[in-house]
Motif scaffolding. Structure first.
Motif, PDB file in Angstrom:
ATOM      1  N   ASN A  25      -5.018  14.225  29.646  1.00 25.68           N
ATOM      2  CA  ASN A  25      -6.067  12.697  29.868  1.00 25.68           C
ATOM      3  C   ASN A  25      -5.107  12.554  28.827  1.00 25.68           C
ATOM      4  OD1 ASN A  25      -7.456  10.428  29.569  1.00 25.68           O
ATOM      5  ND2 ASN A  25      -9.390  11.726  29.728  1.00 25.68           N
ATOM      6  N   ASN A  26      -4.215  11.084  29.391  1.00 27.01           N
ATOM      7  CA  ASN A  26      -3.227  10.505  29.276  1.00 27.01           C
ATOM      8  C   ASN A  26      -4.136   9.937  27.830  1.00 27.01           C
ATOM      9  OD1 ASN A  26      -0.837  11.939  29.229  1.00 27.01           O
ATOM     10  ND2 ASN A  26      -0.167  10.311  31.143  1.00 27.01           N
ATOM     11  N   VAL A  27      -5.186   8.911  28.725  1.00 28.76           N
ATOM     12  CA  VAL A  27      -5.711   7.947  27.425  1.00 28.76           C
ATOM     13  C   VAL A  27      -6.605   8.463  26.311  1.00 28.76           C
ATOM     14  CG1 VAL A  27      -7.822   6.470  27.541  1.00 28.76           C
ATOM     15  CG2 VAL A  27      -6.007   6.825  29.452  1.00 28.76           C
ATOM     16  N   GLU A  28      -6.603   9.444  26.635  1.00 25.82           N
ATOM     17  CA  GLU A  28      -7.093  10.666  25.945  1.00 25.82           C
ATOM     18  C   GLU A  28      -6.006  11.038  24.933  1.00 25.82           C
ATOM     19  OE1 GLU A  28      -9.796  13.287  22.871  1.00 25.82           O
ATOM     20  OE2 GLU A  28      -7.657  13.942  24.735  1.00 25.82           O
ATOM     21  N   SER A  29      -4.768  11.630  24.988  1.00 29.31           N
ATOM     22  CA  SER A  29      -3.707  11.966  24.375  1.00 29.31           C
ATOM     23  C   SER A  29      -3.383  10.718  23.581  1.00 29.31           C
ATOM     24  CB  SER A  29      -2.982  12.800  25.258  1.00 29.31           C
ATOM     25  OG  SER A  29      -1.973  11.619  25.792  1.00 29.31           O
ATOM     26  N   MET A  30      -3.410   8.953  24.806  1.00 28.48           N
ATOM     27  CA  MET A  30      -2.811   7.879  22.877  1.00 28.48           C
ATOM     28  C   MET A  30      -4.069   8.092  21.721  1.00 28.48           C
ATOM     29  SD  MET A  30      -1.614   5.337  25.770  1.00 28.48           S
ATOM     30  CE  MET A  30      -2.981   4.995  27.013  1.00 28.48           C
ATOM     31  N   ILE A  31      -5.281   8.689  21.995  1.00 28.97           N
ATOM     32  CA  ILE A  31      -5.753   8.084  21.321  1.00 28.97           C
ATOM     33  C   ILE A  31      -6.136   9.402  19.959  1.00 28.97           C
ATOM     34  CG2 ILE A  31      -8.822   7.925  20.589  1.00 28.97           C
ATOM     35  CD1 ILE A  31      -9.734   7.432  23.744  1.00 28.97           C
ATOM     36  N   THR A  32      -5.978  10.244  20.714  1.00 29.37           N
ATOM     37  CA  THR A  32      -5.731  11.475  19.118  1.00 29.37           C
ATOM     38  C   THR A  32      -4.346  11.639  18.676  1.00 29.37           C
ATOM     39  OG1 THR A  32      -5.444  13.363  21.404  1.00 29.37           O
ATOM     40  CG2 THR A  32      -7.495  13.721  20.406  1.00 29.37           C
ATOM     41  N   THR A  33      -3.139  11.111  19.346  1.00 31.23           N
ATOM     42  CA  THR A  33      -1.594  11.033  18.513  1.00 31.23           C
ATOM     43  C   THR A  33      -2.672  10.082  17.653  1.00 31.23           C
ATOM     44  OG1 THR A  33      -1.121   9.814  19.980  1.00 31.23           O
ATOM     45  CG2 THR A  33      -0.574  12.581  20.377  1.00 31.23           C
ATOM     46  N   GLY A  34      -2.847   8.869  18.197  1.00 24.19           N
ATOM     47  CA  GLY A  34      -2.913   7.537  17.576  1.00 24.19           C
ATOM     48  C   GLY A  34      -2.024   6.740  17.386  1.00 24.19           C
ATOM     49  N   ILE A  37       4.403   9.713  11.866  1.00 30.10           N
ATOM     50  CA  ILE A  37       5.738   8.904  11.718  1.00 30.10           C
ATOM     51  C   ILE A  37       5.648   7.944  12.344  1.00 30.10           C
ATOM     52  CG2 ILE A  37       7.702  10.667  12.149  1.00 30.10           C
ATOM     53  CD1 ILE A  37       7.099  10.048  14.658  1.00 30.10           C
ATOM     54  N   GLY A  38       3.857   7.501  12.320  1.00 31.03           N
ATOM     55  CA  GLY A  38       3.325   5.940  12.656  1.00 31.03           C
ATOM     56  C   GLY A  38       3.327   5.123  11.156  1.00 31.03           C
ATOM     57  N   ARG A  39       3.761   3.542  11.841  1.00 33.45           N
ATOM     58  CA  ARG A  39       3.771   2.439  11.198  1.00 33.45           C
ATOM     59  C   ARG A  39       2.421   2.357  10.196  1.00 33.45           C
ATOM     60  NH1 ARG A  39       4.169  -2.265  15.108  1.00 33.45           N
ATOM     61  NH2 ARG A  39       6.156  -2.257  15.079  1.00 33.45           N
ATOM     62  N   GLU A  40       2.364   2.054   8.718  1.00 34.57           N
ATOM     63  CA  GLU A  40       1.240   1.775   8.886  1.00 34.57           C
ATOM     64  C   GLU A  40       0.554   2.821   7.367  1.00 34.57           C
ATOM     65  OE1 GLU A  40      -0.493  -2.089   9.233  1.00 34.57           O
ATOM     66  OE2 GLU A  40      -0.363  -2.294   7.302  1.00 34.57           O
ATOM     67  N   SER A  41       0.785   4.375   8.647  1.00 34.39           N
ATOM     68  CA  SER A  41      -0.114   5.680   8.300  1.00 34.39           C
ATOM     69  C   SER A  41       1.012   6.868   8.332  1.00 34.39           C
ATOM     70  CB  SER A  41      -0.988   5.849   9.559  1.00 34.39           C
ATOM     71  OG  SER A  41       0.198   6.159  10.671  1.00 34.39           O
ATOM     72  N   GLY A  42       2.282   6.733   8.623  1.00 38.07           N
ATOM     73  CA  GLY A  42       3.732   7.904   8.332  1.00 38.07           C
ATOM     74  C   GLY A  42       3.468   8.107   7.285  1.00 38.07           C
ATOM     75  N   HIS A  49       0.590  -1.311  -0.025  1.00 37.20           N
ATOM     76  CA  HIS A  49       0.024   0.093   0.197  1.00 37.20           C
ATOM     77  C   HIS A  49       0.845   1.512  -0.209  1.00 37.20           C
ATOM     78  CE1 HIS A  49      -0.461  -1.580   4.463  1.00 37.20           C
ATOM     79  NE2 HIS A  49       0.667  -0.935   4.208  1.00 37.20           N
ATOM     80  N   GLY A  50       2.403   0.622   0.191  1.00 36.90           N
ATOM     81  CA  GLY A  50       2.831   2.493  -0.857  1.00 36.90           C
ATOM     82  C   GLY A  50       3.475   3.403   1.227  1.00 36.90           C
ATOM     83  N   LEU A  51       2.705   2.460   2.444  1.00 34.22           N
ATOM     84  CA  LEU A  51       2.511   3.036   3.227  1.00 34.22           C
ATOM     85  C   LEU A  51       4.502   2.350   4.393  1.00 34.22           C
ATOM     86  CD1 LEU A  51      -1.096   3.799   4.494  1.00 34.22           C
ATOM     87  CD2 LEU A  51       0.868   5.561   3.694  1.00 34.22           C
ATOM     88  N   PRO A  52       4.763   3.477   5.119  1.00 35.96           N
ATOM     89  CA  PRO A  52       5.919   2.337   5.869  1.00 35.96           C
ATOM     90  C   PRO A  52       5.176   1.725   7.194  1.00 35.96           C
ATOM     91  CG  PRO A  52       5.744   4.628   6.505  1.00 35.96           C
ATOM     92  CD  PRO A  52       4.737   4.794   5.655  1.00 35.96           C
ATOM     93  N   LEU A  53       6.173   0.541   6.764  1.00 30.63           N
ATOM     94  CA  LEU A  53       5.496  -0.825   7.624  1.00 30.63           C
ATOM     95  C   LEU A  53       6.825  -0.417   8.936  1.00 30.63           C
ATOM     96  CD1 LEU A  53       5.538  -3.412   5.646  1.00 30.63           C
ATOM     97  CD2 LEU A  53       3.899  -2.521   6.787  1.00 30.63           C
ATOM     98  N   ILE A  54       7.589   0.185   8.949  1.00 31.38           N
ATOM     99  CA  ILE A  54       8.324   0.492   9.935  1.00 31.38           C
ATOM    100  C   ILE A  54       8.214   1.881  10.322  1.00 31.38           C
ATOM    101  CG2 ILE A  54      10.920   0.793  10.866  1.00 31.38           C
ATOM    102  CD1 ILE A  54      11.176  -1.455   8.313  1.00 31.38           C
TER     103      ILE A  54
END
Lengths: 77, 840
Positions: free
Chosen positions: B697-706, B590-595, B492-497
């Motif tokens: 809220n660190n739970v919320e921030s984990m969700i928003t930052t992906g 910079i995420g894997r499969e999305s960066g 799919h042309g996205l980074p796996l790493i």
């Protein structure tokens, strides 16, 4: 046959290739006729085209990646 | 002995498969087996026993009585056993059945008239020549099917009756049981010229040979006995089975000779049939499985050939290697993602050959001297190809003779390129080139950033390394299949790493709007990513620090995960001339499969720049968390009382809606009720989304930052668990007219059919918990059943497609024939383009 299958909206464009076109194609890919993908003589599209064994058929298809795409198949028994 | 004399030089023109005739078996045989004893009192093989020396030798030092060779060269020789009564070969029973039914009971001719046969004969021959073997088989099947249904023999006019097969191997003609002897005499009557209509060639397979009257006894070389530590011999499964056969055969012969009653003879005959059946195939339907004393299934002849561990898949096609190692993997964030931590014990065992030249000879000598401790060497290969182990006694000689042209097999060292692999190797990224980092542990270390392509985790996974032994392989591992060159997926042309979980959280924290760092902290971060600059005595923003790892001429703009949720303009990532002006660096960049940033860098700047960038961002994220910390607290899952009230209201409304439907209408469809429960879910989701605390809220921030998690995960945690399903419908059954005794009969309301209004944080009540388990179990069962099915599908698919190649004219070919004229129809390499497009 009463139905014109080429009129179906899902049907790609078929064409029997001229001798010169075939030679050009074979030269481009450096192959002989037997290396081309095959299509059966009794395929409905081949029947409607009245193609003979050994003819090469150019198929123009819609492609999700390339827009349009040409495929070439040699008629076999 | 000269090696060449062993070979016969000729070309195989064709193979003919057939059935061994009794005559042929006798001709091949070197021994007639007469005794069921293996060894006499002195431990020598009995003459005419199953380990007779004429059938070959398996003990070193002995010579074969037939060919005079020793254990190494004696190929083994068949023996034979004359059966007192013939029996069926279980594998031929279906063919015998067909043949019996399509030939005449009295004259043995095929049940098709003469003039017809002539035409069919021609048809078969022309079908094979013109349309191939498959067509011929099809035609033969049709002929047999036709002949089976003929009632009167066209030759002798005898009325035919159907012969029944009682599985596994008893034939009946009416009520009359047909013994193998009866069948044998019927089969013998069939004319040679009729056999072609069964696909048989009389020269190689007469039908009567399908009945075993003389058993070919395989040589001991294929069923060798092994000597246990206590000196006892343990025989092969086949030998065990053969002793059974020989013993039963002897008893049968004796009973026949002494004129024992029919019933005893029949019983023994049947037993002989059973033993020979399980000797050939030990899992035919309706035949009890023959077992050893330990209740272990005996290996039959068929088992040796069939299946995964059989001759073809298990031996012929199996591949085994040297210079490989396997161990448990452990995460190690301080490795680069293209490194693999190799235990020092492994590094000293699996070696790399290095050619000795005038330039490296001193280094090589030092390695040889150091042979029994770490940077050392194990073997030396002379230019004539003689391999010498380096030991205390040989080391001085080797050092003396070593000169350029020799090869030294030296220990692995940091920077060597090896292959790293995790099974199942489902894609080409399952095996990639990594560089070695020798470490003093016992497990293979891997940076968690490169786990995705291998699908690895650290719950006990093991992985393999392969050390490359020649320059060509080395070049390929370094330049083509190296993990650095495979950051972007060809799918799919996205980074796996890329960054995952805490790396993302860390980077997002660092590049958040108001993150400021004192000089010391900034220096700490930069020291960890090997950037040396003199910093001014001022506070640095996180974005300034991050900008230091960006290429100087980089211009880039992209939405961040944070922007997609918060819609704050400041969260949009804008990089101008290598400076991060605005934006939170998170999973979207910079995420894997999305960066998107990683993908852009890879296509624009190449693999080295991207690889370095990934390692640096990950390190930055990690170190930022070291500095600032991040933890989760139960109160991060709090929602205000209003929200809880709203959820309660939504559930009430839903329940009322359902009960209103059920009371007012007779034919309420399940779909309608499910629709309502789905709407409840959506409403609850929106309530949680609206009321969850957004700041600190660190739970919320984990969700928003992906980094991890989603609102969907929050629904059952703090909202409600929702409808439980079994087999795609609301849970029903259990008690009569109700689910459990906690409900009223015929209550079809939401709660009474498995709708859970509790959530994980507050806890489920026992009934809810039970119903939740029921539907979880269904999921587990499905998974267990589906995994092997899809695994086998994958296997068939990859076997079918393994020879497809993309040639340099972009055509996809199998051998010389064309499969596709342009790879993917557009000829684009997805990993080198903008996700399959050419927008760059």
């Amino acid at each position: 046959m009463d139905i014109d299958i080429f009129k179906n909206r899902l049907s790609p464009q078929y064409k029997i290739m001229q001798k010169e076109e075939v030679d050009k194609l074979l030269e481009e890919y450096n192959v002989s006729l037997k290396d081309l993908p095959k299509i059966k003589l009794n395929d409905p599209a081949v029947k409607q085209l009245n193609a003979n064994e050994g003819d090469v058929i150019e198929i123009n298809r819609k492609s999700a990646t390339a827009g349009e795409y040409n495929y070439y198949r040699v008629v076999v028994k | 002995m000269k090696l060449e004399s062993n070979f016969v030089f000729s070309k195989i023109a064709a193979l003919e498969f057939g059935i061994l005739s009794p005559k042929m078996i006798q001709k091949m045989s070197t021994v007639a087996i007469t005794s069921s004893e293996l060894y006499d009192i002195d431990g020598f093989p009995v003459d005419g026993g199953l380990s007779d020396l004429r059938m070959g030798v398996i003990d070193p030092g002995l010579t074969c009585k037939t060919c005079g060779n020793t254990i190494r060269d004696c190929p083994g020789h068949f023996g034979h056993l004359e059966l007192a009564r013939p029996v069926f070969n279980i594998k031929t029973v279906p063919y015998i059945y067909n043949i019996l039914n399509s030939t005449c009971v009295s004259c043995g001719r095929i049940l098709i008239s003469d003039e017809h046969l002539k035409k069919l004969s021609e048809d078969i021959i022309s079908a094979e020549i013109n349309e191939g073997h498959k067509k011929k088989v099809k035609l033969i099947k049709a002929i047999v099917k036709h002949a089976k249904n003929v009632t009167v023999c066209p030759f002798c006019r005898t009325k035919q009756h159907k012969i029944k097969l009682e599985k596994p191997y008893t034939f009946f003609d009416g009520d009359q049981k047909l013994t193998p002897i009866d069948v044998l005499s019927r089969l013998e009557k069939i004319k040679d010229s009729d056999l072609q209509f069964f696909g048989l060639d009389p020269d190689y397979s007469r039908p009567e040979w399908m009945v075993v009257s003389i058993l070919a006894v395989p040589s001991i070389t294929i069923r060798p006995s092994i000597t246990l530590e206590n000196g006892q011999r343990s025989e092969d499964d086949l030998t065990h089975k053969l002793t059974d056969i020989v013993r039963t055969n002897q008893r049968l012969a004796e009973n026949i000779r002494s004129g024992a009653p029919e019933i005893i003879i029949d019983e023994l005959w049947d037993l002989l049939q059973y033993h020979i059946t399980t000797f050939i195939s030990n899992d035919s339907a309706q035949v009890p499985v023959a077992r050893q004393k330990s209740n272990k299934k005996l290996k039959s002849l068929e088992d040796r050939i069939k299946g995964k561990e059989g001759l073809f898949r298990g031996s012929g096609l199996a591949k085994r290697v040297n210079y490989g190692a396997r161990s448990v993997i452990s995460p190690d964030s301080f490795l680069r993602f293209d490194e693999v931590g190799v235990p020092i014990r492994v590094a000293m065992e699996v070696t790399r050959p290095e050619k000795v030249t005038d330039i490296n000879i001193d280094r090589m000598k030092a390695l040889i001297k150091n042979f029994n401790s770490y940077p050392g060497a194990n073997y030396v290969i002379t230019p004539d190809g003689i391999k010498k182990k380096i030991t205390d006694t040989t080391v001085s000689n080797i050092l003396d003779e070593l000169k350029s042209g020799y090869t030294v097999e030296r220990h692995l060292k940091d920077g060597d390129i090896i292959l790293f692999n995790r099974q199942p190797s489902l894609h080409r990224l399952s095996i990639m080139g990594h560089s070695v980092k020798v470490l003093p542990y016992n497990t293979l270390g891997i940076n968690p950033a490169s786990t995705l392509p291998y699908n690895a985790d650290f719950d006990g996974d093991e992985m393999n390394i392969h050390v490359l032994q020649n320059e060509e392989a080395l070049a390929e591992a370094e330049m083509i299949i190296n993990i650095k060159n495979n950051i972007v997926s060809p799918r799919h042309g996205l980074p796996l790493i890329g960054a995952a979980q805490d790396y993302v959280s860390g980077c997002a924290l660092l590049t958040a709007k108001d993150t400021q760092l004192e000089k010391a902290k900034a220096e700490f971060l930069l020291s960890n990513i090997n950037i040396v600059t003199s910093l001014k005595n001022k506070k640095y923003s996180g974005r300034e620090i991050f900008s230091m790892i960006l290429p100087e001429d980089l211009n880039f703009e992209s939405n961040s995960s944070t922007y997609k949720i918060t819609k704050e303009d400041d969260s949009i990532v804008r990089i101008k001339n290598g400076k991060l002006a605005t934006g939170v660096i998170d999973a979207a960049t910079i995420g894997r499969e999305s960066g998107s940033l990683l993908q852009f860098l890879f296509v624009r700047y190449g693999s080295e720049v991207t690889a370095k960038f990934i390692d640096q961002t990950n390190k930055l994220g990690l170190m930022t968390l070291f500095l600032m910390g991040m933890s989760v607290n139960i109160h991060d899952f709090d929602i205000p009382k209003v929200a809880n009230n709203e959820i309660e209201k939504v559930v009430k409304e839903g329940e009322n809606e359902v009960s209103a439907l059920l009371t007012n209408y007779n034919d309420v469809t399940e779909a309608k009720i499910l629709n309502i429960s789905n709407r409840i879910r959506v409403k609850v989701r929106n309530i949680i989304d609206a009321y969850i605390e957004k700041k600190n809220n660190n739970v919320e921030s984990m969700i928003t930052t992906g980094a991890k998690g989603s609102i969907t995960n929050l629904i059952p945690t703090i909202g409600l668990v929702g409808q439980q399903m079994l087999r795609d419908v609301r849970i029903s059954n259990g008690f009569s007219d109700r689910l459990t005794s906690h409900f009223k009969k015929n209550d079809n309301g939401l709660i009474a059919r498995g709708f859970i209004v509790s959530n994980y944080r507050e806890g489920l009540n026992p009934v809810e918990y039970f119903l939740h388990s029921a539907s979880s179990r269904e999921g587990l069962m499905d998974n267990v059943i589906r995994t092997p099915i899809s695994g086998y599908m994958q296997r068939r698919l990859s076997s079918a497609l393994q020879d497809l190649k993309v040639k340099d004219d972009l055509s996809v070919r199998m051998g010389s024939s064309i499969i596709q004229f342009k790879y993917g129809e557009d000829g684009l390499d997805v990993s080198a383009s903008d996700k399959g497009d050419l927008k760059l």
